[in-house]
Each structure stands twice: as C-alpha cells, then as structure tokens.
Design an enzyme around this catalytic site. Structure first.
Site, PDB file in Angstrom:
ATOM      1  N   PRO A   2      31.701 -63.144  92.573  1.00 14.22           N
ATOM      2  CA  PRO A   2      30.393 -62.904  91.951  1.00 14.22           C
ATOM      3  C   PRO A   2      29.269 -63.542  92.756  1.00 14.22           C
ATOM      4  CG  PRO A   2      31.995 -63.535  90.296  1.00 14.22           C
ATOM      5  CD  PRO A   2      32.662 -63.721  91.623  1.00 14.22           C
ATOM      6  N   GLU A   3      28.192 -62.790  92.936  1.00 15.41           N
ATOM      7  CA  GLU A   3      27.044 -63.301  93.653  1.00 15.41           C
ATOM      8  C   GLU A   3      25.983 -63.764  92.655  1.00 15.41           C
ATOM      9  OE1 GLU A   3      25.874 -61.765  97.365  1.00 15.41           O
ATOM     10  OE2 GLU A   3      27.496 -60.290  97.440  1.00 15.41           O
TER      11      GLU A   3
END
Length: 270
Positions: A2-3
């Site tokens: 996840p960014e």
C-alpha cells in the site's frame, strides 16, 4: 505494498471510530510481525485515550498521552473496526479493544506489517530523517529544485527518496512525472525550477485524487469499510507499457529505473 493514498484512506476510515475512545485491552496472538512487538504496546496502551489517529509517511500512529502505537500495513495488512464478538479469521494477529465494546483488529497474512511503540516526546527511529509530507505546504517546486542540485540520479529515483519527500511510491511517481511532462530518466540536477514546480503540483494533484478515490487497490488492499478503491483503473502510464500514450498515441516505453519498473512516453516526457 500500500502506498500513501491507501494508508491515508485507512486513516480517514479509522479516525472517526478511534479518536476519543479509551483502550480497554490489547490481545497479541503472536509476539512478532515483521519485527517483535514491543511489550509497551500491551502493557501501556490499555487505559489510554486515543487522542488522534495520524499518518507519517506510510505509518499510522495512534496517539495517546504517554506514547503512540505505530502501525505499518506491510504487504498484506488490513485494519478493521469490528464488534467485540466478531469471530476470528486466519491471520488476525492483534486486537485493540475499546471502551465502547468494539475493537481494532490487525490482520496480516504475510506478516510484513508491524506494530511498534513510540514514547511521548520521542520520534521512532523508523520515522527519523524523513522528508516532508507531499501534501504539506513545505513540499513545493522550489524545495525540490534546491534539494536536487548536484544530483545525478534519475529524477524518478530522486522523487522516491524518502529523505527528499515521503510516500511518493512507484505508482504515483510515474503518474506525476507523466503529468508534469518530465522523463523519469532525466538527471534530477538538470531539471529546471519551473519544471519542478509543475512536478510538485502534479504530485499533490495525483495523490489528492487517489485519496478521494480510495487508493489504487493493488493486490490485497481494501479500504476499512470493505469497499475497494477505483483509482487503479484510471492510471495513465503505470502498468501500461506498450499501450498507446493517452496524450499522443505513441507506445509507452518500459525500463527498470532504480530496480523499479518504470513506464513513460518518450514524446510527451522530456
């Protein structure tokens, strides 16, 4: 992994359910995730009021008067606020129960996530030396121009350096460079101030839009309410190597830059 938009989406989903609540107890079903879970989490967190749910880079912090629980989702972690009697699923490693009978549950199949402790008034070593947040006013084109002088690394590598700015991962670096018309291969030190101003604006706009859409939803990530994000389907260049450029129609190029897959248009990005 996840960014920043996925983590910010998680923070916004959790905050209304956690802020102002008092921790009733902590259940650790294993002693470690990516790293050992410090004993302070189970010993000190119960009884404390969660004053704020913050994000720093890709870390979530549950702030209390005596310190903060520091969480990272890793490759496959997810956080849910659930009724206290919700049956366990596989890989439900941590429960933080609240004074209203609900609980925050951390599920992490691959165990690349983490749960750490930051005493009040201190900064955890993992959070030290980080650059500004990309959505803060301190991050702008003038800042990027100043930091880039003398840098020979590709501008995409420079933009992804967490000491320069946090949270601009591979997806959003590629998208922002495309919108700014800058080749990811160009030396960071040779990008002009005006082009960095366009790049900073593109980074902010790209991240803001991704947050409103719930993130890119790659692999295992889903938002706290269980609804997937939609931004992945609207990417302009990332993951589209060989396909027509949205601007000029020329096939998009692909290369490894800094050991990361990179896609760009050789006509639109200079």
């Amino acid at each position: 992994m996840p960014e920043l938009p996925e983590v910010e989406t998680t923070r916004r989903g959790l905050a209304p359910h956690l802020q102002g609540r008092r921790v009733h107890g902590v259940i650790l079903r294993r002693a470690d995730l990516r790293w050992p879970i410090p004993p302070e989490v189970a010993e000190l967190l119960p009884g404390q009021r969660i004053e704020e749910v913050r994000r720093r880079a890709k870390y979530l912090l549950l702030d209390t008067a005596i310190g903060s629980a520091v969480l990272h989702l890793g490759m496959s972690g997810s956080l849910r606020v659930l009724p206290g009697d919700t049956p366990l699923r596989a890989h439900d490693h941590v429960d933080i129960s609240l004074d209203n009978g609900r609980l925050l549950r951390f599920n992490d199949p691959r165990r690349f996530g983490s749960l750490l402790w930051q005493p009040a008034g201190e900064i955890h070593p993992l959070l030290q030396g980080l650059g500004p947040e990309p959505l803060d006013d301190a991050f702008d084109g003038d800042y990027l121009f100043a930091r880039s002088r003398g840098r020979s690394a590709p501008v995409k590598t420079f933009l992804m350096d967490q000491a320069v700015v946090v949270g601009v991962g591979n997806i959003y670096a590629a998208e922002s460079l495309y919108k700014a018309g800058i080749s990811p291969l160009r030396e960071a030190g040779k990008v002009t101030r005006e082009r960095y101003r366009r790049l900073a604006t593109a980074v902010k706009e790209t991240l803001d839009y991704a947050i409103t859409r719930g993130g890119t939803t790659l692999r295992d990530f889903i938002s706290p309410d269980g609804a997937p994000g939609y931004f992945e389907q609207e990417l302009l260049v990332y993951g589209r190597d060989g396909l027509p450029c949205p601007g000029c129609g020329r096939p998009l190029k692909h290369a490894m830059i800094g050991q990361r897959a990179s896609v760009w248009c050789s006509r639109c990005q200079r």
